[in-house]
Design a protein around this motif. Structure first.
Motif, PDB file in Angstrom:
ATOM      1  N   SER A 102       6.481  63.961 108.045  1.00 25.74           N
ATOM      2  CA  SER A 102       6.048  64.723 109.220  1.00 25.74           C
ATOM      3  C   SER A 102       5.775  66.182 108.861  1.00 25.74           C
ATOM      4  O   SER A 102       4.859  66.802 109.416  1.00 25.74           O
ATOM      5  CB  SER A 102       7.107  64.635 110.326  1.00 25.74           C
ATOM      6  N   VAL A 103       6.555  66.728 107.935  1.00 24.17           N
ATOM      7  CA  VAL A 103       6.312  68.098 107.479  1.00 24.17           C
ATOM      8  C   VAL A 103       4.947  68.199 106.813  1.00 24.17           C
ATOM      9  O   VAL A 103       4.193  69.153 107.048  1.00 24.17           O
ATOM     10  CB  VAL A 103       7.423  68.549 106.506  1.00 24.17           C
ATOM     11  N   TRP A 104       4.585  67.200 106.015  1.00 29.69           N
ATOM     12  CA  TRP A 104       3.282  67.225 105.348  1.00 29.69           C
ATOM     13  C   TRP A 104       2.145  67.115 106.354  1.00 29.69           C
ATOM     14  O   TRP A 104       1.130  67.808 106.231  1.00 29.69           O
ATOM     15  CB  TRP A 104       3.192  66.122 104.314  1.00 29.69           C
ATOM     16  N   ARG A 105       2.291  66.290 107.365  1.00 31.59           N
ATOM     17  CA  ARG A 105       1.248  66.181 108.391  1.00 31.59           C
ATOM     18  C   ARG A 105       1.030  67.527 109.085  1.00 31.59           C
ATOM     19  O   ARG A 105      -0.095  67.882 109.446  1.00 31.59           O
ATOM     20  CB  ARG A 105       1.623  65.106 109.417  1.00 31.59           C
ATOM     21  N   GLN A 106       2.098  68.276 109.247  1.00 32.18           N
ATOM     22  CA  GLN A 106       2.014  69.571 109.907  1.00 32.18           C
ATOM     23  C   GLN A 106       1.361  70.636 109.024  1.00 32.18           C
ATOM     24  O   GLN A 106       0.615  71.489 109.519  1.00 32.18           O
ATOM     25  CB  GLN A 106       3.423  70.030 110.292  1.00 32.18           C
ATOM     26  N   THR A 107       1.628  70.577 107.733  1.00 31.71           N
ATOM     27  CA  THR A 107       1.189  71.657 106.835  1.00 31.71           C
ATOM     28  C   THR A 107      -0.118  71.376 106.102  1.00 31.71           C
ATOM     29  O   THR A 107      -0.774  72.311 105.639  1.00 31.71           O
ATOM     30  CB  THR A 107       2.292  71.949 105.803  1.00 31.71           C
ATOM     31  N   LYS A 108      -0.497  70.129 106.005  1.00 31.33           N
ATOM     32  CA  LYS A 108      -1.724  69.774 105.282  1.00 31.33           C
ATOM     33  C   LYS A 108      -2.945  70.528 105.799  1.00 31.33           C
ATOM     34  O   LYS A 108      -3.742  71.048 104.987  1.00 31.33           O
ATOM     35  CB  LYS A 108      -1.948  68.266 105.362  1.00 31.33           C
ATOM     36  N   PRO A 109      -3.183  70.638 107.127  1.00 32.79           N
ATOM     37  CA  PRO A 109      -4.380  71.351 107.602  1.00 32.79           C
ATOM     38  C   PRO A 109      -4.424  72.817 107.168  1.00 32.79           C
ATOM     39  O   PRO A 109      -5.506  73.367 106.945  1.00 32.79           O
ATOM     40  CB  PRO A 109      -4.269  71.241 109.133  1.00 32.79           C
TER      41      PRO A 109
END
Length: 357
Positions: free
Chosen positions: A45-52
């Motif tokens: 979930s952290v990666w989904r938040q920071t990827k953009p």
């Protein structure tokens, strides 16, 4: 479309401290390693938040989810260094420890660590490295802020430690060495990992009350000194660190810097329980180092020789939060060895893409 591209480039240059009209370099290439089991298993979930955020910086991103212990070390040891500018760890500090040791195991380690930077996006329990970076940059302590700083492209050097044990084990550390109460808190609280940072506070409260005592010898060499100092006897805690912050609320070593060429060595031999509890109730200010029972040294090397506490509970040594053999351990500081993304003055910007084009 061309005008929009120029505006986008100018904005990225401004964020990185570069001239607005600076020549467009090739996109930086980020290898993102995700540990699905770190901390409270929130890395996905952290990666989904920071990827953009990272995509908006124009970086080329490849992602690998680790599947087993030391997987990230294996990746770092075998990656093609010509295709990666930085390794970003979406995890706690354990995965970063693996990456560092994987890079240092390479035959071309000295070249690689000069050309591949490391970035931390917090998804673990303590997240000491990312916390120290975010505090240094005066940014909120969260994953989005960490990704934003990485996207800006600024970097600084980070000291590394060479760790050698009697018995043959050796490796590298970027964060800490813990013994006695320090390792008891870090490793003893593993069963409470689901609590996040709260696990450290609760376990620390119990250990402050019980105040187990350990016997051993600690030798250290201060910065600028030729000889070694030796302390032998009873210890309540030995905690050596490479940066200021261990958690969001624990500024353990207020005099620490990323690249000052020293380790910050804290140890306690004797202290009253109520005094320790009073000081440890708030570690965010760093004032605990002023307590009369706290020894605080800036050292370039130190050696710990621990003795067995009891047959059933002999004691533990933790290196970067990982359990190591209970043996005599030598730590030597290797100044300014690693490149750390996320913090640095505008004048010290390192644009990896330009440097390696």
């Amino acid at each position: 479309e061309a005008q929009a591209a120029r505006w986008a480039c100018a904005l990225r240059n401004a964020a990185s401290g570069l001239p607005l009209a600076a020549e467009v370099a090739r996109p930086r290439r980020f290898l993102v390693l995700i540990n699905p089991n770190s901390g409270q298993s929130k890395s996905a979930s952290v990666w989904r938040q920071t990827k953009p955020i990272l995509e908006a910086s124009g970086a080329e991103i490849s992602v690998v989810e680790t599947t087993h212990a030391n997987h990230s070390a294996e990746i770092a040891a075998t990656l093609d260094e010509t295709k990666v500018d930085a390794i970003l760890c979406v995890s706690g500090d354990g995965l970063i420890h693996e990456v560092v040791n994987g890079l240092m195991s390479r035959a071309d380690a000295q070249f690689v660590i000069q050309n591949i930077a490391i970035g931390a996006i917090p998804a673990g329990s303590a997240n000491s490295l990312s916390t120290s970076v975010l505090k240094a940059a005066a940014e909120p302590n969260n994953a989005a802020s960490a990704a934003f700083l990485i996207a800006k492209g600024r970097s600084t050097k980070l000291d590394l430690w060479k760790v050698t044990q009697e018995g043959g084990k050796s490796g590298y550390a970027f964060l800490s060495l813990e013994w006695a109460m320090a390792s008891d808190i870090d490793l003893g609280s593993e069963a409470w990992r689901w609590m996040g940072e709260l696990r450290f506070d609760l376990y620390a409260a119990w250990r402050l009350i019980t105040q187990w005592r350990y016997e051993g010898e600690l030798r250290y060499k201060r910065h600028g000194d030729q000889g070694w100092q030796t302390v032998d006897g009873t210890f309540l805690m030995v905690w050596a660190v490479n940066m200021k912050w261990m958690t969001n609320d624990c500024q353990l070593a207020p005099q620490a810097a990323f690249d000052d060429g020293t380790a910050d060595l804290l140890y306690i031999q004797k202290a009253r329980k109520l005094s320790m509890i009073g000081e440890f109730l708030d570690l965010s200010t760093g004032k605990h180092v002023e307590a009369p029972w706290m020894a605080y040294e800036k050292v370039v090397a130190f050696e710990l020789d621990p003795r067995v506490r009891t047959p059933k509970k002999p004691g533990m040594i933790a290196v970067d939060g990982e359990l190591w053999p209970y043996a005599k351990t030598l730590v030597e500081v290797l100044p300014s060895t690693l490149s750390l993304l996320g913090v640095g003055e505008a004048a010290d910007v390192v644009d990896m893409a330009v440097a390696r084009t």
